[in-house]
Design a protein around this motif. Structure first.
Motif, PDB file in Angstrom:
ATOM      1  N   SER A  64      38.187  24.364  44.027  1.00 31.26           N
ATOM      2  CA  SER A  64      38.456  24.611  42.294  1.00 31.26           C
ATOM      3  C   SER A  64      37.851  23.456  41.954  1.00 31.26           C
ATOM      4  O   SER A  64      37.648  21.738  42.719  1.00 31.26           O
ATOM      5  CB  SER A  64      39.997  25.037  42.538  1.00 31.26           C
ATOM      6  OG  SER A  64      40.454  23.853  42.710  1.00 31.26           O
TER       7      SER A  64
ATOM      8  N   GLY B 249      37.109  27.055  37.192  1.00 28.80           N
ATOM      9  CA  GLY B 249      37.866  27.823  38.696  1.00 28.80           C
ATOM     10  C   GLY B 249      37.164  27.630  40.049  1.00 28.80           C
ATOM     11  O   GLY B 249      36.957  26.872  40.393  1.00 28.80           O
ATOM     12  N   THR B 250      36.985  28.835  40.596  1.00 22.52           N
ATOM     13  CA  THR B 250      36.643  29.037  42.232  1.00 22.52           C
ATOM     14  C   THR B 250      34.975  28.980  42.404  1.00 22.52           C
ATOM     15  O   THR B 250      34.373  29.602  41.648  1.00 22.52           O
ATOM     16  CB  THR B 250      37.414  29.312  42.322  1.00 22.52           C
ATOM     17  OG1 THR B 250      38.307  29.548  42.154  1.00 22.52           O
ATOM     18  CG2 THR B 250      37.037  29.251  44.023  1.00 22.52           C
TER      19      THR B 250
ATOM     20  N   GLU C 119      32.724  31.647  41.965  1.00 23.10           N
ATOM     21  CA  GLU C 119      33.226  32.937  42.914  1.00 23.10           C
ATOM     22  C   GLU C 119      34.874  32.608  42.701  1.00 23.10           C
ATOM     23  O   GLU C 119      35.718  31.875  43.185  1.00 23.10           O
ATOM     24  CB  GLU C 119      32.879  32.786  44.450  1.00 23.10           C
ATOM     25  CG  GLU C 119      32.981  33.844  45.132  1.00 23.10           C
ATOM     26  CD  GLU C 119      31.837  34.677  45.374  1.00 23.10           C
ATOM     27  OE1 GLU C 119      32.786  35.663  44.865  1.00 23.10           O
ATOM     28  OE2 GLU C 119      30.923  34.770  44.835  1.00 23.10           O
ATOM     29  N   GLY C 120      34.937  33.870  42.521  1.00 21.28           N
ATOM     30  CA  GLY C 120      36.316  34.421  41.495  1.00 21.28           C
ATOM     31  C   GLY C 120      36.670  33.986  40.752  1.00 21.28           C
ATOM     32  O   GLY C 120      36.490  33.961  39.769  1.00 21.28           O
ATOM     33  N   GLU C 121      38.672  34.045  40.691  1.00 14.02           N
ATOM     34  CA  GLU C 121      39.204  33.188  38.904  1.00 14.02           C
ATOM     35  C   GLU C 121      37.941  32.433  38.485  1.00 14.02           C
ATOM     36  O   GLU C 121      37.762  31.442  39.022  1.00 14.02           O
ATOM     37  CB  GLU C 121      40.610  33.880  39.590  1.00 14.02           C
ATOM     38  CG  GLU C 121      40.772  34.864  39.111  1.00 14.02           C
ATOM     39  CD  GLU C 121      40.896  35.009  38.520  1.00 14.02           C
ATOM     40  OE1 GLU C 121      41.802  35.341  37.310  1.00 14.02           O
ATOM     41  OE2 GLU C 121      40.752  36.974  38.728  1.00 14.02           O
TER      42      GLU C 121
ATOM     43  N   THR D 186      37.974  34.873  30.411  1.00 14.46           N
ATOM     44  CA  THR D 186      38.584  34.427  31.797  1.00 14.46           C
ATOM     45  C   THR D 186      38.710  36.238  32.437  1.00 14.46           C
ATOM     46  O   THR D 186      37.759  36.962  31.150  1.00 14.46           O
ATOM     47  CB  THR D 186      40.263  34.541  31.949  1.00 14.46           C
ATOM     48  OG1 THR D 186      40.748  35.568  31.410  1.00 14.46           O
ATOM     49  CG2 THR D 186      40.812  33.372  31.107  1.00 14.46           C
ATOM     50  N   GLY D 187      38.133  35.642  34.276  1.00 12.64           N
ATOM     51  CA  GLY D 187      37.953  36.639  34.704  1.00 12.64           C
ATOM     52  C   GLY D 187      37.514  36.923  36.406  1.00 12.64           C
ATOM     53  O   GLY D 187      37.410  35.153  36.152  1.00 12.64           O
ATOM     54  N   ASN D 188      36.847  37.301  36.350  1.00 12.03           N
ATOM     55  CA  ASN D 188      37.007  37.359  38.080  1.00 12.03           C
ATOM     56  C   ASN D 188      34.492  37.361  37.982  1.00 12.03           C
ATOM     57  O   ASN D 188      33.736  38.093  37.138  1.00 12.03           O
ATOM     58  CB  ASN D 188      36.243  38.379  38.603  1.00 12.03           C
ATOM     59  CG  ASN D 188      37.753  38.065  40.121  1.00 12.03           C
ATOM     60  OD1 ASN D 188      38.262  37.061  40.231  1.00 12.03           O
ATOM     61  ND2 ASN D 188      38.537  39.252  39.005  1.00 12.03           N
TER      62      ASN D 188
ATOM     63  N   HIS E 196      31.341  35.952  40.095  1.00 12.57           N
ATOM     64  CA  HIS E 196      30.188  36.549  41.126  1.00 12.57           C
ATOM     65  C   HIS E 196      28.708  35.918  41.311  1.00 12.57           C
ATOM     66  O   HIS E 196      28.204  36.682  41.086  1.00 12.57           O
ATOM     67  CB  HIS E 196      30.602  37.781  41.267  1.00 12.57           C
ATOM     68  CG  HIS E 196      29.542  38.020  43.296  1.00 12.57           C
ATOM     69  ND1 HIS E 196      30.317  37.359  44.164  1.00 12.57           N
ATOM     70  CD2 HIS E 196      28.635  38.368  43.491  1.00 12.57           C
ATOM     71  CE1 HIS E 196      29.318  37.939  45.053  1.00 12.57           C
ATOM     72  NE2 HIS E 196      27.661  38.334  45.216  1.00 12.57           N
TER      73      HIS E 196
ATOM     74  N   ALA F  87      29.818  38.374  35.820  1.00 11.05           N
ATOM     75  CA  ALA F  87      31.048  38.768  35.907  1.00 11.05           C
ATOM     76  C   ALA F  87      31.287  39.245  34.757  1.00 11.05           C
ATOM     77  O   ALA F  87      31.956  39.469  34.003  1.00 11.05           O
ATOM     78  CB  ALA F  87      31.243  37.249  34.766  1.00 11.05           C
TER      79      ALA F  87
END
Length: 134
Positions: A82, A95-96, A103-105, A117-119, A121, A125
């Motif tokens: 994080s 985020g991550t 990568e990730g949330e 906000t979201g995922n 990669h 996104a």
């Protein structure tokens, strides 16, 4: 015994980089960064944080001459875990991270201050949602 105790050092590398902080010596006498320390590269990039196995490992802050700043977790000299990356233009991602990639949330704050906000990669996104401030 593979390592002796941690000692504080101030060291200037042949390329002009400077390290001030803790290190240890391996059984064959090699000094390795371990513990807490600050390294400033000759180009002006500065890392302050935890070291292990002579690499940025753990929590730290990496500041670039461009004004970009990453604060968070590192693994083997990469953003991993994080963290928050502040871009020079004022935008930021929290985020991550995985091996230097988003990568990730996560949350991305755009130049107008809107939070998405979201995922994430890498650079993609899909399906970001605007976070409403109420």
């Amino acid at each position: 015994m593979s390592e002796s105790g941690t000692v504080k050092v101030s060291y200037i590398f042949p390329n002009g980089d400077k390290y001030e902080g803790e290190c240890c010596h391996t059984s064959d006498g090699v000094a390795m960064r371990k513990g807490f320390g600050t390294q400033t590269s000759s180009s002006g990039t500065t890392y302050t944080g935890e070291w292990n196995d002579d690499k940025m490992n753990g929590s730290g802050t990496l500041s670039h001459p461009s004004g970009a700043v990453y604060k968070g977790q590192f693994r083997d000299n990469m953003y991993h875990g994080s963290g928050t990356y502040h871009f020079p233009d004022g935008t930021k991602y929290s985020g991550t991270f995985s091996n230097n990639r988003l990568e990730g949330e996560g949350e991305f704050t755009d130049p107008e201050g809107l939070v998405w906000t979201g995922n994430f990669h890498g650079k993609a996104a899909p399906g970001l949602k605007l976070k409403l401030n109420m």
